[in-house]
Every structure is written in structure tokens, then in C-alpha cells.
Design a protein around this motif. Sequence first.
Motif, PDB file in Angstrom:
ATOM      1  N   GLN A 104       0.814  -1.213   0.000  1.00 56.85           N
ATOM      2  CA  GLN A 104       0.000   0.000   0.000  1.00 56.85           C
ATOM      3  C   GLN A 104       0.849   1.266   0.000  1.00 56.85           C
ATOM      4  OE1 GLN A 104      -3.235  -0.138  -0.492  1.00 56.85           O
ATOM      5  NE2 GLN A 104      -3.114  -2.356  -0.515  1.00 56.85           N
ATOM      6  N   GLY A 105       2.070   1.168  -0.474  1.00 54.68           N
ATOM      7  CA  GLY A 105       2.928   2.341  -0.570  1.00 54.68           C
ATOM      8  C   GLY A 105       3.723   2.647   0.680  1.00 54.68           C
ATOM      9  N   ALA A 106       3.715   1.751   1.659  1.00 56.70           N
ATOM     10  CA  ALA A 106       4.474   1.976   2.885  1.00 56.70           C
ATOM     11  C   ALA A 106       5.969   1.850   2.597  1.00 56.70           C
ATOM     12  CB  ALA A 106       4.057   0.981   3.960  1.00 56.70           C
ATOM     13  N   LEU A 107       6.731   2.824   3.037  1.00 60.01           N
ATOM     14  CA  LEU A 107       8.171   2.793   2.857  1.00 60.01           C
ATOM     15  C   LEU A 107       8.782   1.786   3.822  1.00 60.01           C
ATOM     16  CD1 LEU A 107       8.900   6.607   2.559  1.00 60.01           C
ATOM     17  CD2 LEU A 107       8.485   4.957   0.723  1.00 60.01           C
ATOM     18  N   VAL A 108       9.877   1.154   3.397  1.00 60.36           N
ATOM     19  CA  VAL A 108      10.546   0.168   4.248  1.00 60.36           C
ATOM     20  C   VAL A 108      11.982   0.592   4.508  1.00 60.36           C
ATOM     21  CG1 VAL A 108       9.123  -1.807   3.584  1.00 60.36           C
ATOM     22  CG2 VAL A 108      11.173  -1.310   2.286  1.00 60.36           C
ATOM     23  N   SER A 109      12.423   0.368   5.735  1.00 61.20           N
ATOM     24  CA  SER A 109      13.822   0.556   6.105  1.00 61.20           C
ATOM     25  C   SER A 109      14.565  -0.726   5.747  1.00 61.20           C
ATOM     26  CB  SER A 109      13.927   0.813   7.603  1.00 61.20           C
ATOM     27  OG  SER A 109      13.507  -0.342   8.320  1.00 61.20           O
ATOM     28  N   SER A 110      15.867  -0.699   5.918  1.00 61.53           N
ATOM     29  CA  SER A 110      16.647  -1.908   5.637  1.00 61.53           C
ATOM     30  C   SER A 110      16.250  -3.038   6.587  1.00 61.53           C
ATOM     31  CB  SER A 110      18.145  -1.625   5.720  1.00 61.53           C
ATOM     32  OG  SER A 110      18.494  -1.092   6.973  1.00 61.53           O
ATOM     33  N   GLU A 111      15.968  -2.713   7.835  1.00 60.98           N
ATOM     34  CA  GLU A 111      15.556  -3.738   8.803  1.00 60.98           C
ATOM     35  C   GLU A 111      14.165  -4.277   8.478  1.00 60.98           C
ATOM     36  OE1 GLU A 111      16.460  -0.576   9.799  1.00 60.98           O
ATOM     37  OE2 GLU A 111      18.523  -1.023  10.383  1.00 60.98           O
TER      38      GLU A 111
END
Length: 125
Positions: free
Chosen positions: A11-18
Motif C-alpha cells: 500500500q505504498g508503505a516505505l521500508v527501512s533496511s531492517e
Amino acid sequence: MSETWMVVGSQGALVSSEAALEVLRVRVDGGLFETWFASSAGRSLGFVTNNQRALVMLLDGEGGPGEYAVESGAPGSSEGFVLSNGQHDTYPNEDTVPIGEAFAIVSHIIGRGSWPSDARWVADR
């Protein structure tokens, strides 16, 4: 502004490396062996695994040239790479990396935007 990443199809949520590593683990545990991430810079990061080895691809843009992680000289090939369309692939082991290394590569690319200094990769240009 630094490059940001999201899971394709989310849904377009940004993700960090973790968070990306957690997404990969949950998807693989759930039987989804192919995952794509899209960046704000137009790049794509692909991950396909058979639960032992993984193909990690970094593409400059849709239809553009890309790069992929390798384990030069690794003998043999591995099967069981199941794509989201149901296709089952077999890849030479030298064109894939052990899954733990693949997780580290994905985390580094999403966190820093580049290949880890100790990763080996080939450009398809």
C-alpha cells in the motif's frame, strides 16, 4: 532527499533496511519466494529464493540494464526458485548467493543505495 524504498504491491508503505528483511522472511515463510522493491529514484530490487540460495537483482529502471549478485565459481545449479506467476526456475549457483548473504545485500542496498563492498556482482550492460 535520500532514496526511499517500498515493497511492490504494498500500500505504498516505505521500508527501512531492517523492515525489508522482516518482509522477506515473512514472505518466504509464507511460501512467497519472489519479492520486488521499488525506489523513489526509479530503481528496482528483486529477490527470488529457493530457501537456500537467492537471486538478487538491482535494475536501473523498468526495462533498463541491471546488476545481480554472484558467487563466482560456485559449482552446479539449484532449482526451486518459484516466481510469483508460478514459474519454477533453475539457476546456476554462480548466478545466485547463499540466502544469508542475499539478506545482507538487500539490507545494504535499501539502507545505503549501493552494493556492499564485499559483495560480488555482475552488470548486465
